[in-house]
Design an enzyme around this catalytic site. Structure first.
Site, PDB file in Angstrom:
ATOM      1  CB  CYS A 136     -54.865 -10.932 -15.414  1.00 24.58           C
ATOM      2  SG  CYS A 136     -55.091 -10.830 -13.630  1.00 24.58           S
ATOM      3  CB  CYS A 139     -55.276 -14.045 -13.469  1.00 19.91           C
ATOM      4  SG  CYS A 139     -56.374 -12.628 -13.275  1.00 19.91           S
ATOM      5  CG  ASP A 140     -53.237 -16.156 -16.195  1.00 19.95           C
ATOM      6  OD1 ASP A 140     -53.961 -16.930 -15.554  1.00 19.95           O
ATOM      7  OD2 ASP A 140     -53.652 -15.460 -17.146  1.00 19.95           O
TER       8      ASP A 140
END
Length: 310
Positions: A136, A139-140
């Protein structure tokens, strides 16, 4: 073997399941959450989470899910670490059984089993999940500012991940086993016009390279499928974008599914084709894989469940 009875049985313990449990328990309904194969869901694989509202400090996905788990528990939801292996949605109250030999009976069901990432299947890949290997970019990706990373895949998700990462990384290698992308034409054009994205055609990843102290990715060993030539790319992160699959096999006999295998729910709602059975989170929403969206979906499913039972 134990027999459980509840007003609401929640199958799955990710952000959607736990949030649904918070709402139904606060409404005074006897709520039971069965964890499934991965307590806390996919989010526990994230080493750093800093975009979940209300938490100023960066934390691990495991820590965030522990907090939400504890919150649901304190509100009155009962937790059982077990895996539902069989369901019967034809008779009411609904009954389920588990691999642990337990029996569950409830007036309403919330399915929150989520989806699972399609990984490459490399032992070295799994070693670095949460420590340089991610599924993701939203997300990261933030944690790779000014670094070089790689994305593997050839569809819309891979193209979108590469474009997103190019906004703050120095370079993005987009690795694909063929010589053409499957992504939409507009996305392909944007990828080709982006100077930060370097296409690596006709290549597959053989191994993820890195250090053990600390555990972090330093590169990739890739192989050209046409020439068999092997070389190393120096990158700090790998984003796997070859798709997800919904965890719906258990429900195929009972619930209507979309062409992609996700649970079909009412427009803007969480009801399924069976009265009293609701679905929330990634198991029915393939577009986004964000904890906050799954949590919101869990809240919606809970509110619909409360209305149904009352």
């Amino acid at each position: 073997m134990a027999e459980y009875k509840a007003d609401v049985l929640i199958i799955g313990s990710g952000p959607a399941g736990y949030t649904a449990g918070i709402y139904t328990a606060r409404a005074g309904l006897k709520t039971l959450i069965v964890s499934g194969t991965q307590k806390g869901g996919q989010l526990i694989l994230s080493s750093e989470v800093d975009n979940y509202p209300g938490f100023v400090e960066t934390m691990t996905g495991f820590d965030l899910m522990e907090k939400i788990h504890r919150q649901a528990e304190l509100r009155g939801a009962e937790m059982v670490e077990d895996v539902i292996s069989e369901v019967d949605f034809f008779d009411h109250p609904f009954t389920c059984s588990s691999t642990g030999g337990n029996s569950y009976q409830s007036k309403a069901i919330i399915v929150a089993t989520g989806s699972s990432v399609n990984w490459l299947g490399l032992p070295s890949e799994q070693k670095f999940v949460g420590h340089g290997v991610s599924s993701c970019a939203t997300c990261d990706g933030f944690f790779y500012q000014g670094k070089e990373v790689a994305v593997v895949g050839g569809g819309n998700t891979a193209a979108e991940e590469a474009l997103y990462l190019s906004a703050f990384t120095d370079k993005v290698y987009l690795i694909h086993r063929r010589h053409s992308l499957r992504a939409d034409t507009v996305l392909q054009q944007r990828v080709m016009q982006n100077r930060k994205i370097v296409m690596v055609w006709n290549n597959v990843i053989e191994e993820v390279l890195g250090t053990t102290e600390p555990l972090s990715v330093t590169g990739l060993k890739i192989r050209n499928v046409k020439t068999d030539m092997v070389k190393t790319l120096s990158v700090s992160g790998l984003f796997v974008a070859i798709g997800h699959h919904p965890n719906t096999e258990l429900f195929r006999r009972y619930l209507n599914l979309t062409t992609g295998g996700y649970i079909a729910t009412a427009p803007d709602g969480c009801t399924t084709n069976i009265k009293g059975v609701f679905a929330a989170g990634d198991v029915c929403h393939p577009e986004y894989h964000q904890a906050v969206i799954a949590a919101g979906s869990g809240a919606k499913a809970a509110l619909e469940t409360i209305k149904y039972l009352r």
